[in-house]
Write an enzyme that holds these catalytic residues in place. Structure first.
Site, mmCIF file in Angstrom:
data_model
loop_
_atom_site.group_PDB
_atom_site.id
_atom_site.type_symbol
_atom_site.label_atom_id
_atom_site.label_comp_id
_atom_site.label_asym_id
_atom_site.label_seq_id
_atom_site.Cartn_x
_atom_site.Cartn_y
_atom_site.Cartn_z
ATOM 1 N N ARG A 370 0.846 -1.185 0.000
ATOM 2 C CA ARG A 370 0.000 0.000 0.000
ATOM 3 C C ARG A 370 0.892 1.249 0.000
ATOM 4 O O ARG A 370 2.045 1.209 0.442
ATOM 5 C CB ARG A 370 -0.892 0.028 1.242
ATOM 6 N N HIS A 371 0.373 2.353 -0.476
ATOM 7 C CA HIS A 371 1.109 3.619 -0.486
ATOM 8 C C HIS A 371 1.336 4.134 0.934
ATOM 9 O O HIS A 371 0.736 3.651 1.905
ATOM 10 C CB HIS A 371 0.346 4.673 -1.299
ATOM 11 N N HIS A 559 -3.110 0.365 -3.499
ATOM 12 C CA HIS A 559 -3.930 0.933 -2.431
ATOM 13 C C HIS A 559 -4.184 -0.092 -1.328
ATOM 14 O O HIS A 559 -3.816 -1.269 -1.447
ATOM 15 C CB HIS A 559 -5.232 1.441 -3.026
#
Length: 636
Positions: A370-371, A559
């Site tokens: 995930r970012h 995400h």
């Protein structure tokens, strides 16, 4: 207590609901207020795949000046290979284009033509599909279908694969019956192809490339490999006839009234004369997505296959004694390939169907991350007080980035495509350093990233931590973007273009061709949770297939929901319900990382991540002015 009287209105309401459910798509569109000619055109253009898709098409073409023209679509029937042969052909297509440049064969998908192109009014679209379906089922019942034998042929101006007479008889019978029945019902003229049936590998090529092409055919294509064939019906709009097709790779906002807006992933119809006679690098074209016309910069596009813009109406597998010969395009919940076609709108994506991976391959790993911390979730509404009246960025907090990249619609586009905080960038570097400490620097070779800026920044900083940011480029894959249901009202963010990302210092692979184009996302904003999981399945399976003959592991940066949606199908699990999906996403932190490994037989399982988890406390914003105040220690 008195008895309730019977409710007659209830039965009326129920009958009305039943009546609505029994309405055809054309009736529903007419009830919605669309004119009949437009409704029929939209249904035909989208392959009769439902009211929602047709309505979306009509809204996208709201400025199309030819929308009310009484023009017919042009149809064609192909026999297309599948299985191992299709894989080999696609690889040959890519290699021949890379080493010898494009030739005439690259304008279409690999195919054998069964009938000539023919025009038909929009209202006959479903009728033509049913004719092909019926006769294909008849052929399957009547004839034994074995492996199709192919013979290679090469000359100075043509190279192809020819079917022997026994196999040709099956295709010829389909062609003859289809031509007869369509001519009788639709009252149009079409001719079956009865001469030597063949699949073209190359033509209109430079004679100097003959040796290279023959060598590629010999080394790549095994004519004795097991193969299956699908009978496919395509159509194209009349404006696409005799036009070259260019795919948009950079966005363009019109600066004059006669210019055409370019959206990444859209296709542009261009006449050969307009493309070749351009003296300033601009050409006149027609947008496939909107139907609008205008001038555009050719350097913002790249030539692609004409068939990329065709509508796939149906596909029927030729296979004896099969319970699933029909592959008609409709929103089936059980046929992944059909749902992939539905999600990908009216662009044929049959090449994305993934057969089982050959056994015995080396084990591979995949990392999904995930970012990092995003600025809008940390500071809330930050744009109004972080940019002055002239648009100059002003850093208001040490956790805000020292600078932000220049981009179109600056700075408003940051509203929906937010950057990372400094902590977010450091989280990503920590993840990269952890991977480097686990000796993964030489293992990670294939990098794919969501187009969101926060994901690109995270991916870049992970590569910085791994010390490979200059050696390995980032492939931007729109299909990795999160669930579209969260954007049904606001629309997709205006992501940075390849050119803007490269200018900002990111090592972007500008030659990468996405699995799911931006235009397909735009046209599928009503995506359900199930469709989102299937989109992710389409992407991850395609990425695995694309890289399976290459060394190195995969890193996917996207995400919070991606950690589950990209891995779930690999674990042979069904998509989550919407409630379960949202609940799961809440437990995935910034830079959360999962690792999967395959045993070489395409069976994947979770393994312990190579880096420890990343934990940090919530740091409240410090207002130094409170030191002016006196506090009662007892109340602290």
């Amino acid at each position: 207590m008195a008895l309730l009287p019977p409710r007659k209105t209830k039965s009326i309401s129920s009958s009305e609901n039943i009546s609505k459910q029994a309405m055809t798509p054309i009736q529903i569109l007419l009830q919605m207020g669309f004119p009949q000619n437009r409704a029929r055109k939209a249904l035909a253009a989208t392959g009769n795949r439902g009211v929602q898709l047709a309505a979306d098409w009509l809204l996208a073409h709201v400025n199309d000046t030819t929308l009310d023209y009484n023009s017919c679509r042009e149809y064609i029937v192909y026999a297309c290979p599948s299985g191992h042969l299709m894989e080999e052909l696609q690889y040959f297509w890519d290699e021949s284009a890379s080493k010898c440049g494009r030739n005439g064969a690259h304008n279409f998908i690999p195919h054998i033509t069964l009938v000539s192109f023919f025009e038909a009014p929009d209202e006959f679209s479903d009728t033509i599909v049913n004719i092909l379906k019926t006769l294909t089922e008849e052929i399957i019942q009547q004839m034994t279908i074995n492996n199709f034998n192919l013979e290679s042929y090469a000359s100075s101006n043509f190279m192809g694969l020819f079917l022997n007479d026994q196999n040709s008889d099956i295709f010829k019978k389909i062609a003859v019956l289809f031509a007869e029945r369509v001519s009788e019902v639709v009252k149009v003229q079409l001719d079956p192809h009865l001469k030597s049936l063949h699949l073209t590998l190359a033509y209109q090529f430079d004679v100097n490339h003959k040796g290279t092409l023959k060598s590629l055919i010999k080394s790549i294509i095994n004519t004795s490999s097991p193969n299956f064939w699908e009978i496919k019906l395509y159509s194209r709009e009349s404006r696409a006839i005799n036009k070259q097709v260019y795919k948009v790779i950079y966005a363009h906002i019109p600066q004059a009234t006669d210019e055409l807006e370019l959206r990444i992933g859209d296709y542009i119809y261009v006449s050969k004369e307009s493309a070749e006679s351009s003296i300033d690098g601009w050409a006149e074209g027609i947008s496939w997505l909107t139907g609008c016309s205008g001038y555009f910069p050719l350097c913002y596009t790249e030539r692609t296959a004409e068939s990329d813009t065709w509508t796939l109406h149906c596909s029927f597998l030729l296979k004896s004694n099969s319970n699933e010969t029909s592959r008609n395009i409709n929103p089936s919940k059980t046929d992944k390939k059909l749902v992939q076609n539905l999600e990908s709108m009216f662009v044929p994506v049959e090449n994305n169907s993934q057969p089982d991976s050959p056994k015995g391959r080396n084990p591979r790993k995949m990392y999904i991350c995930r970012h990092g911390e995003r600025i809008d979730f940390t500071f809330g509404t930050w744009i109004p007080y972080s940019f002055d009246s002239e648009g100059k960025y002003i850093r208001k907090d040490l956790n805000m980035p020292s600078d932000v990249p220049q981009r179109r619609d600056y700075p408003n586009s940051f509203q929906t495509d937010t950057p990372l905080t400094c902590v977010g960038e450091y989280q990503a570097k920590l993840t990269g350093w952890g991977m480097k400490a686990a000796n993964l620097t030489k293992d990670i070779k294939h990098i794919y990233c969501s187009p969101s800026l926060r994901c690109v920044q995270t991916c870049h900083n992970i590569l910085v931590g791994l010390d490979i940011e200059k050696q390995v480029s980032i492939c931007i894959e729109p299909g990795l973007f999160e669930w579209l249901g969260w954007y049904s009202r606001s629309g997709l963010p205006k992501w940075m273009t390849y050119e803007e990302l490269i200018t900002a210092g990111f090592n972007i692979n500008s030659n990468y061709v996405p699995i799911i184009s931006l235009s397909l996302l735009i046209e599928n904003m009503s995506e359900t949770i199930e469709q989102y999981y299937l989109r992710c399945d389409t992407v991850v399976q395609a990425l695995i297939k694309t890289t399976e003959n290459k060394t190195g592991d995969l890193l996917l940066v996207a995400h919070a929901c991606s950690l589950d949606s990209l891995s779930r199908s690999l674990l042979h699990k069904l998509p989550r319900s919407k409630h379960n999906f949202i609940k799961t996403v809440k437990h995935i932190p910034y830079c959360g990382l999962v690792a999967l490994m395959t045993d070489g037989n395409n069976d994947w399982s979770f393994i312990e991540p190579p880096v420890p988890p990343l934990t940090n406390s919530i740091n409240k914003r410090f207002n130094w002015k409170i030191l002016y105040s006196d506090f009662d220690e007892s109340s602290s």
